[in-house]
Design an enzyme around this catalytic site. Structure first.
Site, PDB file in Angstrom:
ATOM      1  N   HIS A  21       7.884 -16.709  -5.432  1.00 61.62           N
ATOM      2  CA  HIS A  21       8.388 -15.709  -4.481  1.00 61.62           C
ATOM      3  C   HIS A  21       8.725 -16.363  -3.139  1.00 61.62           C
ATOM      4  O   HIS A  21       9.843 -16.216  -2.616  1.00 61.62           O
ATOM      5  CB  HIS A  21       7.331 -14.616  -4.301  1.00 61.62           C
ATOM      6  CG  HIS A  21       7.691 -13.560  -3.308  1.00 61.62           C
ATOM      7  ND1 HIS A  21       8.105 -12.299  -3.684  1.00 61.62           N
ATOM      8  CD2 HIS A  21       7.710 -13.561  -1.943  1.00 61.62           C
ATOM      9  CE1 HIS A  21       8.365 -11.579  -2.600  1.00 61.62           C
ATOM     10  NE2 HIS A  21       8.124 -12.334  -1.524  1.00 61.62           N
ATOM     11  N   GLU A  22       7.763 -17.077  -2.569  1.00 59.82           N
ATOM     12  CA  GLU A  22       7.985 -17.677  -1.252  1.00 59.82           C
ATOM     13  C   GLU A  22       9.042 -18.780  -1.313  1.00 59.82           C
ATOM     14  O   GLU A  22       9.804 -18.976  -0.361  1.00 59.82           O
ATOM     15  CB  GLU A  22       6.673 -18.212  -0.680  1.00 59.82           C
ATOM     16  CG  GLU A  22       5.579 -17.161  -0.498  1.00 59.82           C
ATOM     17  CD  GLU A  22       6.024 -15.948   0.309  1.00 59.82           C
ATOM     18  OE1 GLU A  22       6.953 -16.075   1.138  1.00 59.82           O
ATOM     19  OE2 GLU A  22       5.443 -14.866   0.116  1.00 59.82           O
TER      20      GLU A  22
ATOM     21  N   HIS B 188      12.446 -17.259  -0.828  1.00 65.47           N
ATOM     22  CA  HIS B 188      12.793 -17.106   0.589  1.00 65.47           C
ATOM     23  C   HIS B 188      13.290 -18.438   1.158  1.00 65.47           C
ATOM     24  O   HIS B 188      14.300 -18.496   1.861  1.00 65.47           O
ATOM     25  CB  HIS B 188      11.561 -16.665   1.392  1.00 65.47           C
ATOM     26  CG  HIS B 188      11.231 -15.219   1.286  1.00 65.47           C
ATOM     27  ND1 HIS B 188      12.152 -14.218   1.537  1.00 65.47           N
ATOM     28  CD2 HIS B 188      10.061 -14.590   0.981  1.00 65.47           C
ATOM     29  CE1 HIS B 188      11.560 -13.043   1.387  1.00 65.47           C
ATOM     30  NE2 HIS B 188      10.299 -13.241   1.045  1.00 65.47           N
TER      31      HIS B 188
ATOM     32  N   GLU C  71      14.274  -9.708   0.888  1.00 64.58           N
ATOM     33  CA  GLU C  71      13.374  -9.937  -0.249  1.00 64.58           C
ATOM     34  C   GLU C  71      14.125 -10.175  -1.560  1.00 64.58           C
ATOM     35  O   GLU C  71      13.506 -10.432  -2.589  1.00 64.58           O
ATOM     36  CB  GLU C  71      12.422  -8.754  -0.420  1.00 64.58           C
ATOM     37  CG  GLU C  71      11.424  -8.574   0.710  1.00 64.58           C
ATOM     38  CD  GLU C  71      10.422  -9.710   0.820  1.00 64.58           C
ATOM     39  OE1 GLU C  71      10.125 -10.331  -0.207  1.00 64.58           O
ATOM     40  OE2 GLU C  71       9.950  -9.972   1.938  1.00 64.58           O
TER      41      GLU C  71
ATOM     42  N   HIS D 264       1.533  -5.768   7.777  1.00 65.48           N
ATOM     43  CA  HIS D 264       2.992  -5.694   7.695  1.00 65.48           C
ATOM     44  C   HIS D 264       3.562  -4.689   8.695  1.00 65.48           C
ATOM     45  O   HIS D 264       4.620  -4.910   9.279  1.00 65.48           O
ATOM     46  CB  HIS D 264       3.423  -5.293   6.282  1.00 65.48           C
ATOM     47  CG  HIS D 264       3.333  -6.398   5.288  1.00 65.48           C
ATOM     48  ND1 HIS D 264       2.147  -6.770   4.697  1.00 65.48           N
ATOM     49  CD2 HIS D 264       4.276  -7.233   4.781  1.00 65.48           C
ATOM     50  CE1 HIS D 264       2.366  -7.770   3.861  1.00 65.48           C
ATOM     51  NE2 HIS D 264       3.638  -8.071   3.894  1.00 65.48           N
TER      52      HIS D 264
ATOM     53  N   PHE E 281       1.564  -2.928  11.305  1.00 71.26           N
ATOM     54  CA  PHE E 281       0.950  -2.776  12.628  1.00 71.26           C
ATOM     55  C   PHE E 281       0.735  -4.082  13.403  1.00 71.26           C
ATOM     56  O   PHE E 281       0.247  -4.047  14.527  1.00 71.26           O
ATOM     57  CB  PHE E 281      -0.360  -2.000  12.509  1.00 71.26           C
ATOM     58  CG  PHE E 281      -0.144  -0.605  12.010  1.00 71.26           C
ATOM     59  CD1 PHE E 281       0.623   0.292  12.737  1.00 71.26           C
ATOM     60  CD2 PHE E 281      -0.666  -0.189  10.794  1.00 71.26           C
ATOM     61  CE1 PHE E 281       0.856   1.579  12.270  1.00 71.26           C
ATOM     62  CE2 PHE E 281      -0.445   1.090  10.316  1.00 71.26           C
ATOM     63  CZ  PHE E 281       0.318   1.977  11.057  1.00 71.26           C
TER      64      PHE E 281
ATOM     65  N   GLY F  84       3.468  -5.876  13.721  1.00 70.65           N
ATOM     66  CA  GLY F  84       4.843  -6.059  14.169  1.00 70.65           C
ATOM     67  C   GLY F  84       5.759  -6.774  13.206  1.00 70.65           C
ATOM     68  O   GLY F  84       6.892  -7.108  13.560  1.00 70.65           O
TER      69      GLY F  84
END
Length: 714
Positions: free
Chosen positions: A492-493, A496, A522, A624, A626, A628
């Site tokens: 996954h990473e 990116h 994503e 994710h 709160f 920011g």
């Protein structure tokens, strides 16, 4: 190698002993200390303020006189503050570093607002957009201009007097609160430790986890701790908590850990509830000042979706997932009853992971922990890099020693094209370090590709990325042995990172992952996860770390068969979090009588057949939203899943066992999805790759969420 920062035109920077301000090819992570942060950032602000004044003095609405000098300022700030200081805070946290960052936080935000609210720059971009030469600009340059104008407006450039002053106060306070929220999550997670001296208390815990727990006990002073005889220390870190919940037979221990985990950062000095309340109030005020009804409307200004389309997608997926979720829980309860479990008639939250894991073992004859020996990190990376070569015609080689690192376990890699030319680099920080490193996994940029910041003799500056994971480190003489989920996380990473590193976009402000609407970022990451279930890929990397024997074919078949185990329940969890995020940023009144947990409970009731747990304070650790990262944007995972599943279906259509077709489709994916960066609308890029608009059909099929009746008839 010429410097990536191009600080040479500022003589004062070359005469400082502060490593943050020195000229470097790669950031000097090995020598940056907390004492460098406050003076370094303050000096950098002074230098960039002077650059900004000079830009304003010579400003013209042209690329060389506006965009290029602005990019140099943005780059210097981003590399030092984001690529070094904030990065070290995430992977090498300490009280001294926190204090240093807090000391310059106000100055940092003030400079960012000075840059973001710069009216001469804003007006110059508007002049370019309104000029007769507008139509001659490339699509990427148009996206830069429009993006800078929009960003300035959302950053308060058009506000006057009291409104601007209030807006700036809000930005300062939000920055503090986001940081404090993240700190509390880290501290609340690492503060819990449970010493176990009787092995019967942790019966069922896999040997690899026993080894890690014994290592932790050694670190805490129990020098004779062994995996076989203990003592052991259990923590709330994912590498400890998750195996306990899945494997330990001791129900009271599972209950204790569940309650501790779900109550993190919800009481005492680390209580995040009041911080969330303040954040929501300030976000609403910010949105109102900018003319929006709620914060979600403000958030959507920089995304593909609209609130209505998000709610429509989430509801469609909720309905598709519901019956599967009901069946999931019925099967777990029935299996627990058949197994003679006393709790079968009153299954609680701390029982679900344990009994679902037993059911999965019985149903598919597969044990996640028994797979670990086949997934040594080195073998997984070899297989991943081989896949990247097959699909995208690149070669990845170790470059350890070329760049300084922040921890001895960090690895450094060079990415070469088919001719052997270097096109990118990346760091890999694979292991968990609960005392200093944030949990989870992420990718971020160090340097982005740019023609403006090009070193002498090169056509463009090469992109450099971070890949950060939190898997189990080597224990004793065993290498890092991964769960299948951790294998998916690395893929996954890496997805990116591929979008950042394989970009062909030379306009730095929209190269790689820059300038891409958040609800599309994503796509490449989730796309790469699909290859973990591709026979050729998985069998190429799954080899027993001791014998070298490949993963048995029948085990691969079981992994594929188990892919969508509990798919309905897992899908509803993501839908729940996305829905709570949207609800809190649209309809919720932060000044009203209802609490954030009332909203959570309300959403829970339509996303689970189980009643909400009174112990579930997950919102208090929902980083994710709160801290920011992606406020009013958690839906992006589901939104992008539609795109990624549909994109992967193009490879299925081409033939997953047809190497020639895979390479052709892979090159098309590289040239479009990975190549354009933010220089073209993500939906236009998708249509260019796929030949049509995206459809959710592939997602429902891949996720096993087609109607149960229909799937039973086929």
């Amino acid at each position: 190698m010429a410097s990536n920062l191009a600080f040479d035109e500022t003589p004062s920077l070359t005469h400082t002993d502060n490593p943050l301000l020195k000229d470097f090819d790669f950031p000097p992570y090995d020598i940056v200390e907390p004492r460098h942060v406050q003076p370094g950032i303050r000096q950098l602000i002074g230098i960039l303020e002077a650059d900004l004044v000079e830009l304003e003095r010579t400003l013209e609405p042209t690329w060389p006189k506006l965009v290029e000098p602005l990019e140099r300022i943005i780059n210097r700030w981003g590399v030092v503050v984001g690529g070094i200081v904030n990065h070290l805070r995430s992977v090498k946290d300490s009280s001294k570093l926190r204090t240093a960052i807090e000391e310059i936080q106000q100055d940092k935000v003030k400079f960012e607002m000075r840059l973001g609210q710069n009216k001469p720059i804003y007006e110059a971009f508007k002049s370019i957009r309104n000029s007769s030469s507008w139509e001659t600009l490339s699509e990427a340059r148009k996206r830069i201009v429009e993006g800078q104008i929009k960003e300035a407006v959302l950053g308060g450039v058009a506000l006057e007097d009291e409104k601007r002053e209030k807006f700036n106060e809000i930005e300062q306070e939000l920055a503090k609160l986001h940081d404090k929220f993240a700190e509390n999550v880290l501290d609340a997670t690492k503060i819990f430790e449970k010493l176990i001296v009787d092995k019967r208390e942790i019966e069922g815990l896999p040997a690899t986890v026993l080894g890690l727990a014994a290592e932790k006990a050694k670190i805490k002073g129990h020098e004779y701790a062994t995996p076989e005889n203990g003592p052991w220390i259990i923590t709330l870190d994912a590498q400890s908590y998750t195996p306990v919940m899945q494997h330990v037979r001791n129900r009271s221990l599972r209950e204790e850990l569940f309650k501790a985990y779900m109550n993190r950062a919800s009481s005492g000095d680390l209580d995040n509830a009041s911080i969330i309340s303040q954040i929501l109030k300030l976000r609403l005020q910010k949105a109102n000042i900018l003319g929006y009804n709620n914060f979600a409307e403000l958030s959507m200004a920089n995304k593909i979706a609209t609130i209505e389309r998000v709610e429509e997608l989430l509801e469609k997926l909720r309905v598709a997932s519901w019956d599967h979720h009901v069946r999931d829980l019925e099967e777990i309860k029935a299996f627990a009853k058949e197994s003679g479990a006393p709790e079968a008639n009153e299954i609680n939250y701390w029982d679900i992971d344990f009994w679902s894991e037993r059911l999965r073992e019985a149903k598919y004859d597969i044990n996640e922990e028994e797979l670990r020996p086949y997934f040594a990190l080195s073998n997984v990376l070899d297989g991943l890099f081989s896949l990247a070569n097959k699909l995208f015609d690149i070669n990845i080689e170790s470059a350890d020693g070329l760049a300084p690192v922040w921890n001895p376990d960090v690895q450094f890699y060079r990415v070469n094209d088919s001719s052997g030319e270097s096109i990118a680099y990346f760091y890999l920080d694979p292991y968990c370090r609960p005392a200093e490193k944030q949990g989870g996994a992420w990718m971020a940029e160090v340097f982005y590709r740019s023609r403006v910041l090009v070193p002498p003799g090169s056509p463009f500056r090469l992109p450099v990325a971070f890949i950060i994971c939190n898997q189990m480190p080597p224990v004793g003489d065993k290498p890092s042995l991964m769960t299948f989920y951790e294998v998916e996380t690395v893929f996954h990473e890496f997805g990116h990172a591929l979008q950042h590193m394989l970009t062909k976009q030379d306009e730095g402000l929209v190269s790689g992952i820059r300038g891409i609407e958040w609800d599309a970022v994503e796509l490449p990451s989730q796309f790469m996860e699909n290859w973990c279930y591709h026979r050729g890929t998985l069998l190429s990397l799954a080899k027993h770390y001791e014998t070298g024997e490949p993963l048995p074919e029948e085990v691969f078949s079981k992994i594929v068969a188990a892919k969508n185990f509990r798919a309905g329940s897992l899908s509803l969890r993501q839908i729940r979090l996305a829905s709570v995020d949207m609800e809190l940023h649209t309809k919720f009144d932060p000044y009203g009588e209802l609490s954030i947990f009332d909203v959570y409970q309300k959403v829970w009731e339509r996303t689970s057949i189980l009643p909400p747990s009174p112990h579930d304070k997950y919102l208090s650790v929902f980083r994710h939203v709160f801290s920011g990262i992606m406020p009013a944007g958690y839906y992006s995972y589901k939104w992008a899943q539609v795109l990624s599943a549909d994109a992967f279906s193009a490879f299925e259509d081409a033939g997953l066992d047809n190497d020639k077709a895979l390479k052709e489709t892979g090159n098309r994916f590289r040239d479009t999805i990975l190549g354009y960066g933010g220089g073209k609308s993500p939906l236009e890029v998708f249509v260019e790759f796929r030949g049509r608009e995206p459809s959710p059909d592939a997602l429902l099929r891949h996720s096993g969420l087609l109607p149960i009746l229909a799937s039973a008839e086929t």
